[in-house]
Design an enzyme around this catalytic site. Structure first.
Site, PDB file in Angstrom:
ATOM      1  N   SER A 116       5.099  73.697 -17.389  1.00  0.00           N
ATOM      2  CA  SER A 116       6.491  73.903 -17.781  1.00  0.00           C
ATOM      3  C   SER A 116       6.915  72.812 -18.762  1.00  0.00           C
ATOM      4  O   SER A 116       6.306  72.661 -19.820  1.00  0.00           O
ATOM      5  CB  SER A 116       7.381  73.951 -16.532  1.00  0.00           C
ATOM      6  OG  SER A 116       8.674  74.453 -16.844  1.00  0.00           O
ATOM      7  N   GLU A 212       3.236  80.865 -21.963  1.00  0.00           N
ATOM      8  CA  GLU A 212       4.054  81.444 -20.899  1.00  0.00           C
ATOM      9  C   GLU A 212       5.452  80.878 -21.051  1.00  0.00           C
ATOM     10  O   GLU A 212       5.680  79.952 -21.834  1.00  0.00           O
ATOM     11  CB  GLU A 212       3.463  81.127 -19.523  1.00  0.00           C
ATOM     12  CG  GLU A 212       3.396  79.653 -19.170  1.00  0.00           C
ATOM     13  CD  GLU A 212       4.605  79.155 -18.397  1.00  0.00           C
ATOM     14  OE1 GLU A 212       5.211  79.928 -17.642  1.00  0.00           O
ATOM     15  OE2 GLU A 212       4.951  77.964 -18.552  1.00  0.00           O
ATOM     16  N   HIS A 277       4.723  80.116 -14.386  1.00  0.00           N
ATOM     17  CA  HIS A 277       5.774  80.107 -13.370  1.00  0.00           C
ATOM     18  C   HIS A 277       5.628  81.236 -12.349  1.00  0.00           C
ATOM     19  O   HIS A 277       6.555  81.516 -11.599  1.00  0.00           O
ATOM     20  CB  HIS A 277       7.138  80.215 -14.047  1.00  0.00           C
ATOM     21  CG  HIS A 277       7.536  78.988 -14.802  1.00  0.00           C
ATOM     22  ND1 HIS A 277       7.077  78.733 -16.081  1.00  0.00           N
ATOM     23  CD2 HIS A 277       8.340  77.944 -14.464  1.00  0.00           C
ATOM     24  CE1 HIS A 277       7.596  77.581 -16.508  1.00  0.00           C
ATOM     25  NE2 HIS A 277       8.356  77.080 -15.559  1.00  0.00           N
TER      26      HIS A 277
END
Length: 307
Positions: A116, A212, A277
């Site tokens: 992330s 992502e 995630h």
């Protein structure tokens, strides 16, 4: 794209520091994550400010100076074998310029784990330290605390990396084919935000790019991808692996965008590769040479992620 240095694998009893380079960390989840690490026969050490919160900017886990000091001190501590990020959120970009990269390079290689917002650190550790890193579950993350598959894949990567040289996702090809290159990538919005910065690659040329994101509307994803394309950052990329798009719009809309923006690159593209995630996220090493078989949904590493 040059070869990066692989850190050493972990052994039972290894000391691992848990730091919060980005957003504030829920104390209950941190305790649960530390228990998981102890169950792996590791010695987890929370950094001094891992539970801090910035007084005026509550989206940050402590001040920039505190977060940078925690990361740098953990990295430079010779008794620490790995540094695990507690969670993402936002803030890693703010500390990258505060780190003493010469001192961290002199400390030698060790394992960094996160994803992330930690995408900014993956890029920085590759460019400034020349180091392989692990895009994987974080120590106070819901997936790490609760999901057996996420735990097992990270644990195998840390302790027995030769057992996970073949990463099979069950994903399907958006664009078929095989490709060879060096793995890199992370969260799409962070890669776009890092363009032109001092701690990022000039391009993804020669790479197998992993992408992502989470909680983004389709037009924003379009903006990020278009920005990477306009900056020629995707020039020479060898293949693309697409992870999760959790809390984004309906996947058929996201998928149409991915086909539109990436289909013209002329390289294999595989979707639903199971990192990011999503529940049960796989650990993907960044900075290793590998082969992508988009039709089979398999990534095969040339050598284990860790020595």
């Amino acid at each position: 794209m040059k070869d990066l240095l692989r850190p050493s694998r972990l052994a039972p009893g290894a000391r691992v520091a848990v730091v919060a380079p980005s957003g504030p960390v829920p104390e209950e989840r941190l305790r649960a994550g530390l228990d998981v690490l102890r169950g792996w026969d590791l010695d987890p050490v929370p950094a001094p400010h891992v539970l801090a919160r910035h007084r005026d900017l509550p989206h940050l886990a402590g001040t920039d100076a505190e977060r940078a000091a925690d990361l740098q001190n953990a990295w430079c501590d010779p008794s620490v074998d790995a540094v695990l990020c507690a969670r993402g959120g936002y803030g890693a970009q703010r500390i990258a310029d505060l780190l003493d990269w010469d001192a961290m390079r002199a400390a030698g290689p060790k394992v960094l784990v996160g994803f992330s917002d930690v995408t900014a650190l993956h890029e920085a550790f590759a460019t400034r330290l020349g180091l392989v890193t692990l895009h994987g579950p974080m120590a106070a993350g819901v997936d790490f605390v609760r999901n057996a598959r996420a735990q097992a894949h990270l644990r195998a990567t840390l302790f027995a990396p030769e057992t996970v040289r073949t990463i099979g996702s069950g994903g399907t090809a958006l664009v078929p084919g095989r490709a060879r290159g060096v793995t890199l990538g992370g969260c799409l919005c962070l890669l776009a935000a890092e363009l032109g910065g001092p701690h990022t690659r000039p391009s993804a040329g020669g790479g197998l790019l992993c992408l992502e994101d989470v909680g983004e509307e389709t037009y924003r994803l379009d903006r990020y991808l278009t920005q990477l394309l306009r900056a020629d950052w995707l020039e020479g990329v060898r293949g693309v692996l697409l992870g999760s798009w959790e809390l984004c719009e309906a996947y058929d809309r996201v998928r149409a965008l991915l086909v539109d923006r990436l289909g013209g690159l002329g390289v294999p593209v595989v979707e639903d590769f199971g990192f990011g995630h999503c529940e049960g996220a796989l650990t993907i090493p960044f900075g290793v040479r590998a082969e992508l078989d988009a039709d089979a949904g398999i990534l095969t590493l040339d050598e284990p992620a860790l020595r």
